[in-house]
Design a protein around this motif. Structure first.
Motif, short mmCIF file in Angstrom:
data_model
loop_
_atom_site.label_atom_id
_atom_site.label_comp_id
_atom_site.label_asym_id
_atom_site.label_seq_id
_atom_site.Cartn_x
_atom_site.Cartn_y
_atom_site.Cartn_z
N LEU A 1 -0.27 -11.26 -2.17
CA LEU A 1 0.21 -12.09 -1.08
C LEU A 1 1.43 -11.50 -0.40
N SER A 2 2.09 -10.52 -0.99
CA SER A 2 3.30 -9.94 -0.40
C SER A 2 3.43 -8.50 -0.85
N LYS A 3 3.90 -7.67 0.06
CA LYS A 3 4.10 -6.26 -0.27
C LYS A 3 5.26 -5.72 0.55
N THR A 4 6.12 -4.93 -0.10
CA THR A 4 7.28 -4.31 0.54
C THR A 4 7.12 -2.79 0.50
N LYS A 5 7.47 -2.17 1.63
CA LYS A 5 7.30 -0.72 1.72
C LYS A 5 8.53 -0.11 2.39
N ALA A 6 9.00 1.01 1.83
CA ALA A 6 10.14 1.73 2.40
C ALA A 6 9.66 2.64 3.52
N LEU A 7 10.43 2.71 4.59
CA LEU A 7 10.10 3.54 5.75
C LEU A 7 11.19 4.59 5.96
N ARG A 8 10.78 5.77 6.44
CA ARG A 8 11.70 6.87 6.73
C ARG A 8 11.63 7.21 8.22
N LYS A 9 12.74 7.73 8.74
CA LYS A 9 12.79 8.11 10.15
C LYS A 9 11.94 9.35 10.42
N GLY A 10 11.89 10.24 9.51
CA GLY A 10 11.12 11.47 9.67
C GLY A 10 10.92 12.12 8.32
N VAL A 11 10.26 13.30 8.35
CA VAL A 11 9.98 13.99 7.10
C VAL A 11 11.27 14.41 6.41
N PHE A 12 12.24 14.94 7.16
CA PHE A 12 13.50 15.40 6.59
C PHE A 12 14.66 14.51 7.01
N SER A 13 14.35 13.35 7.59
CA SER A 13 15.41 12.44 8.03
C SER A 13 15.68 11.40 6.97
N GLY A 14 16.66 10.59 7.24
CA GLY A 14 17.05 9.57 6.28
C GLY A 14 16.13 8.36 6.32
N LYS A 15 16.59 7.32 5.64
CA LYS A 15 15.80 6.10 5.52
C LYS A 15 15.90 5.28 6.80
N LEU A 16 14.81 4.67 7.17
CA LEU A 16 14.80 3.76 8.31
C LEU A 16 15.04 2.32 7.85
N GLY A 17 14.53 1.97 6.71
CA GLY A 17 14.66 0.61 6.18
C GLY A 17 13.42 0.27 5.37
N LYS A 18 13.26 -0.99 5.13
CA LYS A 18 12.07 -1.44 4.40
C LYS A 18 11.45 -2.63 5.13
N ILE A 19 10.16 -2.70 5.06
CA ILE A 19 9.42 -3.77 5.72
C ILE A 19 8.65 -4.55 4.66
N THR A 20 8.65 -5.85 4.80
CA THR A 20 7.95 -6.74 3.89
C THR A 20 6.91 -7.53 4.68
N VAL A 21 5.68 -7.48 4.24
CA VAL A 21 4.58 -8.22 4.86
C VAL A 21 4.10 -9.25 3.83
N SER A 22 4.07 -10.50 4.22
CA SER A 22 3.66 -11.56 3.29
C SER A 22 2.82 -12.59 4.01
N ALA A 23 2.10 -13.36 3.24
CA ALA A 23 1.25 -14.42 3.78
C ALA A 23 0.96 -15.41 2.66
N ILE A 24 0.50 -16.57 3.03
CA ILE A 24 0.06 -17.56 2.06
C ILE A 24 -1.44 -17.76 2.21
N GLN A 25 -2.03 -18.43 1.24
CA GLN A 25 -3.47 -18.66 1.29
C GLN A 25 -3.83 -19.49 2.52
N PRO A 26 -4.71 -19.00 3.38
CA PRO A 26 -5.09 -19.79 4.56
C PRO A 26 -5.92 -21.00 4.17
N SER A 27 -6.01 -21.92 5.09
CA SER A 27 -6.84 -23.10 4.85
C SER A 27 -8.31 -22.69 4.76
N ALA A 28 -9.11 -23.57 4.18
CA ALA A 28 -10.51 -23.24 3.93
C ALA A 28 -11.31 -23.15 5.22
N ILE A 29 -12.31 -22.30 5.20
CA ILE A 29 -13.29 -22.25 6.29
C ILE A 29 -14.36 -23.29 5.96
#
Length: 511
Positions: free
Chosen positions: A226-254
């Protein structure tokens, strides 16, 4: 001729007669359903009324016509062990059998079918909303599992009735049918089947939406993410850009519409992706979003032995058993670009700041862990992506269900691509796996009206119950002659039992 010779001769005659009926003299049998169209779907409380028409090609004697509504689950598991010679292990679970009682007036008198004459036998069934407790008599680890096994499963794995692919494997089938048997009593007390026929039905019972599943974040034993965090970089030899977190909850039933409705709008639900970007420094800007693909995965769990728990991919691996298996297949739903999604800038509140009571619990659960990590006054960005989930009409969709040896569950797979501003850095992908339920409306509010015979029988029972009765004082010769023998298994304890000098143990199950 002795008795043994007579019995042997009679048995031989029955065998010859049954063989003749099956080969050269098979009667013409037809199962006619009222108001039935090809491809019709039946659901909870729907009436299955009609008649059986039987035409004998020659004079034939019989004793009984048996008409039943039956439901059965069939599975098989391929044997991979070298220690067995069997290619597969099969299982058959007859979970439903309703018998139509026929009156003597429905039969010809005597019970001899004349050649060329058509005999009609009426039947009337109603699709039940639940199975009897004996349909699931094995051990279950919770009452919730037992309750799930007592719900009617939908038809599955039969192209004859569904018309389209319902994502079921060959290893698992759920079939409903109306069966007719022509029986004759044998000398040994066993019934001899002179002829039989069945007609398959497409039944999708009503299935209410269940509460959301309790899934712990970061639980490695779960089939869902339901949630995942990933670190991002500016480039191959550049520093860190930050981290992004994508999350969601269980959707209602179809929710599948009622088979009797005229709705043309496909079944749809909505999932919400919550994105949060925590920059490494103030100069870091949120990344550019790319494409978002959505798929639905149907998982069919099957076994050759009843399950004591609700199956999952994790339990299937943890409790490895050769008599269980799973079949997964995915269907693509949509693919679109979400580059235009806008980010909103926020400042992390101090730890002592009181949160607004109107805040959504889901939002807080998604971001609370990351908010605690952020320094007070630091900046972060958030965005929301709405993901419509529409089931394609090219497949036959069945509700989520769990029976003793077959289960069907669904998962929504979301894949979001993220592009960083640096050159030479490939796009990152974040994948979530959300549980989703498919429910069915059915016809819960449309109970089938009783037939005239059923209404008359119910009225007669009510009149008998309400018939006036006269209660009078018994005559003197009858007073004191009746003795009430108290048995602990039948009678509840009296007040005197609790006032006795000796303490007594009362079984609550017998009170």
């Amino acid at each position: 001729m002795d008795a043994a010779s007579v019995a042997q001769s009679t048995t031989s005659t029955f065998a010859t007669y049954a063989k003749k009926m099956g080969r050269n003299g098979r009667p013409d049998m037809d199962i006619v359903l009222d108001n039935h169209d090809e491809g019709k779907i039946y659901t909870t409380f729907d009436a299955l009324s009609g008649r059986v028409e039987i035409t004998a090609p020659q004079i034939a004697r019989f004793d009984e016509i048996q008409i039943t509504l039956e439901g059965a689950v069939k599975t098989f598991v391929e044997n991979l062990s070298p220690h067995t010679t069997r290619a597969r292990t099969t299982a058959l679970h007859n979970f439903l059998k309703l018998t139509m009682p026929l009156r003597d007036t429905d039969y010809p008198q005597p019970r001899i079918a004349e050649a060329g004459q058509t005999y009609k036998f009426p039947f009337n069934f109603v699709v039940p909303n639940q199975l009897l407790p004996r349909a699931c008599s094995h051990k279950c680890n919770t009452e919730h599992v037992h309750h799930a096994h007592l719900q009617l499963p939908p038809s599955m794995g039969c192209r004859e009735v569904s018309g389209q692919d319902d994502l079921a494997p060959e290893m698992a089938k759920v079939q409903y049918s109306i069966k007719v048997k022509v029986l004759r009593n044998g000398e040994d007390g066993k019934d001899v089947v002179l002829a039989e026929k069945l007609r398959k039905l497409h039944i999708v019972p009503a299935q209410a939406e269940l509460p959301p599943m309790n899934i712990l974040t970061g639980n490695s034993e779960s089939d869902y993410v339901l949630s995942k965090t990933k670190a991002l970089r500016k480039g191959v030899f550049s520093g860190k850009l930050g981290k992004i977190t994508v999350s969601a909850i269980q959707p209602s039933a179809i929710i599948l519409p009622s088979p009797s409705s005229d709705a043309t709008v496909p079944a749809t639900a909505m999932a919400t992706l919550n994105l949060r970007f925590d920059p490494h420094d103030k100069s870091s800007q949120p990344p550019r979003l790319g494409g978002l693909t959505t798929k639905i995965k149907a998982s069919t769990f099957y076994a050759a032995r009843p399950a004591e728990y609700l199956p999952s991919h994790y339990t299937l691996t943890a409790h490895f058993e050769t008599i269980r298996g799973v079949y997964d297949t995915s269907v693509a739903l949509s693919s679109r670009c979400v580059e235009a999604v806008s980010w909103t800038k926020h400042k992390a509140a101090p730890a002592y700041t009181r949160r607004n009571s109107a805040s959504s619990s889901s939002d807080s659960s998604d971001c609370s862990d990351h908010t605690s990590e952020a320094k007070p006054g630091s900046e972060y960005y958030s965005a929301t992506v709405l993901v419509p989930i529409t089931l394609p009409s090219s497949k036959t969709w069945i509700p989520t269900f769990h029976s003793c040896i077959v289960s069907r569950t669904y998962t929504i797979d979301l894949n979001l691509s993220i592009h960083t501003p640096g050159n030479g850095v490939p796009a990152s992908t974040v994948s979530l796996h959300l549980p989703i339920q498919i429910a069915a409306d059915g016809n819960r509010n449309e109970r089938t009206p009783m037939t005239a015979a059923e209404a008359a029988a119910e009225l007669a029972g009510a009149e008998e119950f309400l018939r006036p009765r006269v209660i009078e004082v018994p005559r003197p010769e009858h007073v004191g002659n009746s003795v009430l023998v108290r048995q602990a298994s039948d009678l509840p304890p009296s007040y005197e039992d609790f006032s006795a000098s000796q303490p007594q143990v009362v079984d609550p199950g017998r009170c």
